[in-house]
Design an enzyme around this catalytic site. Structure first.
Site, PDB file in Angstrom:
ATOM      1  N   ARG A   1      13.010  -3.449   1.470  1.00  0.00           N
ATOM      2  CA  ARG A   1      13.351  -3.386   2.887  1.00  0.00           C
ATOM      3  C   ARG A   1      14.280  -4.517   3.285  1.00  0.00           C
ATOM      4  O   ARG A   1      14.118  -5.661   2.839  1.00  0.00           O
ATOM      5  CB  ARG A   1      12.090  -3.513   3.743  1.00  0.00           C
ATOM      6  CG  ARG A   1      11.264  -2.256   3.738  1.00  0.00           C
ATOM      7  CD  ARG A   1      10.154  -2.340   4.750  1.00  0.00           C
ATOM      8  NE  ARG A   1       9.159  -3.347   4.382  1.00  0.00           N
ATOM      9  CZ  ARG A   1       8.150  -3.689   5.178  1.00  0.00           C
ATOM     10  NH1 ARG A   1       8.033  -3.146   6.361  1.00  0.00           N
ATOM     11  NH2 ARG A   1       7.277  -4.583   4.778  1.00  0.00           N
TER      12      ARG A   1
ATOM     13  N   SER B   1       7.635 -10.678  -3.632  1.00  0.00           N
ATOM     14  CA  SER B   1       6.184 -10.589  -3.827  1.00  0.00           C
ATOM     15  C   SER B   1       5.778 -10.548  -5.294  1.00  0.00           C
ATOM     16  O   SER B   1       5.274  -9.538  -5.806  1.00  0.00           O
ATOM     17  CB  SER B   1       5.661  -9.376  -3.068  1.00  0.00           C
ATOM     18  OG  SER B   1       6.041  -9.497  -1.730  1.00  0.00           O
TER      19      SER B   1
ATOM     20  N   ASP C   1       4.539 -11.974   0.011  1.00  0.00           N
ATOM     21  CA  ASP C   1       4.130 -11.089   1.115  1.00  0.00           C
ATOM     22  C   ASP C   1       2.807 -11.506   1.759  1.00  0.00           C
ATOM     23  O   ASP C   1       2.590 -11.322   2.957  1.00  0.00           O
ATOM     24  CB  ASP C   1       4.067  -9.615   0.670  1.00  0.00           C
ATOM     25  CG  ASP C   1       3.278  -9.373  -0.606  1.00  0.00           C
ATOM     26  OD1 ASP C   1       2.783 -10.344  -1.198  1.00  0.00           O
ATOM     27  OD2 ASP C   1       3.161  -8.207  -1.026  1.00  0.00           O
TER      28      ASP C   1
HETATM   29  C1  GLC Z   1       1.293  -8.725  -7.080  1.00  0.00           C
HETATM   30  C2  GLC Z   1       2.185  -9.946  -7.036  1.00  0.00           C
HETATM   31  C3  GLC Z   1       1.869 -10.803  -5.808  1.00  0.00           C
HETATM   32  C4  GLC Z   1       1.909  -9.948  -4.552  1.00  0.00           C
HETATM   33  C5  GLC Z   1       0.981  -8.759  -4.703  1.00  0.00           C
HETATM   34  C6  GLC Z   1       1.015  -7.841  -3.495  1.00  0.00           C
HETATM   35  O1  GLC Z   1      -0.004  -9.148  -7.300  1.00  0.00           O
HETATM   36  O2  GLC Z   1       2.032 -10.704  -8.207  1.00  0.00           O
HETATM   37  O3  GLC Z   1       2.796 -11.853  -5.697  1.00  0.00           O
HETATM   38  O4  GLC Z   1       1.533 -10.728  -3.452  1.00  0.00           O
HETATM   39  O5  GLC Z   1       1.349  -8.009  -5.847  1.00  0.00           O
HETATM   40  O6  GLC Z   1       2.282  -7.334  -3.279  1.00  0.00           O
END
Ligand code: GLC
Length: 470
Positions: free
Chosen positions: A130, A200, A253
């Site tokens: 996004r 993330s 995130d």
């Molecule tokens: C995975 C990633 C983490 C993220 C999560 C949710 O666990 O390693 O960084 O916060 O996914 O998206």
């Protein structure tokens, strides 16, 4: 721009990544737990419906009991898991290679609601990528424009530079669409933007705008990114697109979820993602982060990105089934992120599929149907099918039949087949929710917030869309 750099660093992403709106609606207030009888009953309807209320045939009953014994986690086990998470959190704050990584985010304060200005934000790490433009009015309100782009598997798993070029091209498309119609692409190139990058994945962050990828998760494997500063990779890709954008902050995130909710609810102390992946960020006292390098004077708290997906990779506290092991052995990095495999949306459908294939092979399920190519294809059983199956309240499970026929090309199922399938979904979905609850309970206890209470922001497709999950 009317934010100073520190203000920008500490909060822009939270609202910026577009997670904000959902999170605000999804705030879960954690209070000292005197759950009412109604609340407690509400947690249990799935298995009761599936296991006890239907008129069961004895073979069906035996099969369901066998499956339940493998997927159900006793209260004692859940308590042990919660305690072990706290032990591993403490260890992860002390050392770099803990079972839970406990990554310092360098976000050291939360928003005040007075911040203003327009910023770009990117969100990479879920099903879609996004691009957002967020405007803060300085009195606690944010408005947002956003565009979603699908990332093909070939981009996720190909060349790292190509992945970052794809991101920069999407940003250019977004800017031309929203700012270029009259002014032309040239003007888009000339305007200077500040951008927050919600990336993330586990990152070893050395400052708010610098961090190297530790390991890819959630099926991404793009080459030449692990160990590299992802802000630089993005900044270089913007240069190749002639975009005048400064990447000012890098966040996870979970951190974004926490901050965005704190913008309007100051009592927010944790942010949890239950979506494609699963993870949590929370507020930790700087004095407790033994492994933190650099000056600490004047710093009271820092957000920690736990990366709880890596909890119990040594597989000592959570009982696993043979299907969990089979799923793990087919991931790019077997033996890692196994807690996430038990919880998150990327994996739940695959566990259900593996159970179904196994039971079909022993003749205990779908005895009158031929196992289709789809049912034999890895990850072809989407977690969204589980949501639909668990929401199927028709007397003959007609919606489940449609999914089997239309999506999985499995005609000829019996009502008993469909009941068993629904039970498998309920077992796998309920186990996920209970494990996620162990994580939240552990974090609230670790922060000593059990008696006074605090707000935990929750976001992600699993939390939002999966029936009964909440
Ligand atoms: C995975 C990633 C983490 C993220 C999560 C949710 O666990 O390693 O960084 O916060 O996914 O998206």
């Amino acid at each position: 721009m009317q934010l100073d750099e520190t203000q920008f660093e500490t909060f822009v992403f939270g609202v910026g990544i577009g997670i904000g709106a959902c999170v605000l609606a999804m705030a879960a207030v954690v209070r000292p737990s005197k759950a009412s009888a109604t609340q407690r009953a509400a947690k249990e309807p799935l298995l009761k419906t599936a296991v006890h209320r239907e008129p069961l045939l004895s073979t069906e009953e035996r099969l369901v009991a066998r499956l339940s014994s493998q997927f159900n986690l006793s209260t004692d086990t859940l308590v042990r898991i919660q305690r072990q998470i706290i032990v591993d959190m403490k260890r992860g704050l002390a050392v770099d290679n803990g079972a839970i990584k406990m990554l310092p985010t360098h976000v050291t304060h939360r928003p005040k609601g007075t911040e203003r200005g327009s910023y770009l934000a990117l969100d990479l790490g879920g099903t879609n990528f996004r691009v957002c433009e967020v405007t803060f009015d300085g009195v606690g309100n944010a408005s947002m424009l956003q565009k979603k782009f699908k990332i093909e598997d070939a981009v996720k798993t190909g060349d790292g530079e190509a992945l970052f070029d794809f991101i920069a091209e999407c940003v250019k498309i977004f800017l031309v669409e929203n700012h270029g119609s009259q002014e032309g692409a040239k003007l888009v190139e000339s305007r200077k933007w500040q951008l927050g990058f919600c990336f993330s994945f586990p990152v070893n962050q050395v400052s708010i705008d610098e961090g190297s990828l530790l390991v890819w998760t959630k099926g991404f494997t793009a080459s030449n990114v692990v160990g590299v500063n992802v802000v630089k990779l993005l900044q270089d890709a913007f240069k190749r697109q002639n975009l005048n954008i400064a990447v000012s902050a890098l966040v996870n995130d979970t951190t974004g979820t926490l901050i965005s909710l704190a913008y309007t609810k100051p009592n927010t102390y944790a942010g949890v993602i239950l979506g494609t992946g699963s993870n949590c960020a929370y507020v930790e006292k700087v004095a407790n982060i033994e492994k933190l390098h650099g000056p600490r004077e004047g710093l009271d708290e820092m957000l920690i990105n736990m990366e709880w997906g890596g909890f119990d990779d040594a597989q000592v506290v959570i009982p696993r089934t043979k299907w969990d092991h089979a799923l793990d052995s087919n991931t790019p990095t077997p033996g890692t992120w196994t807690f996430e495999q038990l919880i998150s949306g990327m994996y739940l459908g695959e566990v259900v599929r593996l159970v179904c294939v196994d039971l079909a092979e022993t003749g205990e399920l779908f005895a009158k149907c031929k196992l289709s190519k789809e049912m034999r294809t890895i990850y072809a059983f989407d977690t969204a099918y589980m949501s639909a199956i668990e929401s199927d309240h028709t007397h003959d499970l007609a919606d489940t039949k449609s999914i089997l026929e239309d999506k999985l090309h499995m005609p000829g199922s019996t009502l008993v087949d469909r009941r068993i399938l629904r039970t498998i979904c309920a077992l796998v979905g309920t186990r996920s929710a209970r494990l996620a609850a162990c994580g939240v309970a552990a974090v609230v206890c670790k922060m000593n917030k059990l008696s006074e209470g605090c707000i935990v922001g929750m976001d992600g497709s699993l939390f939002e869309l999966y029936p009964y999950y909440k």
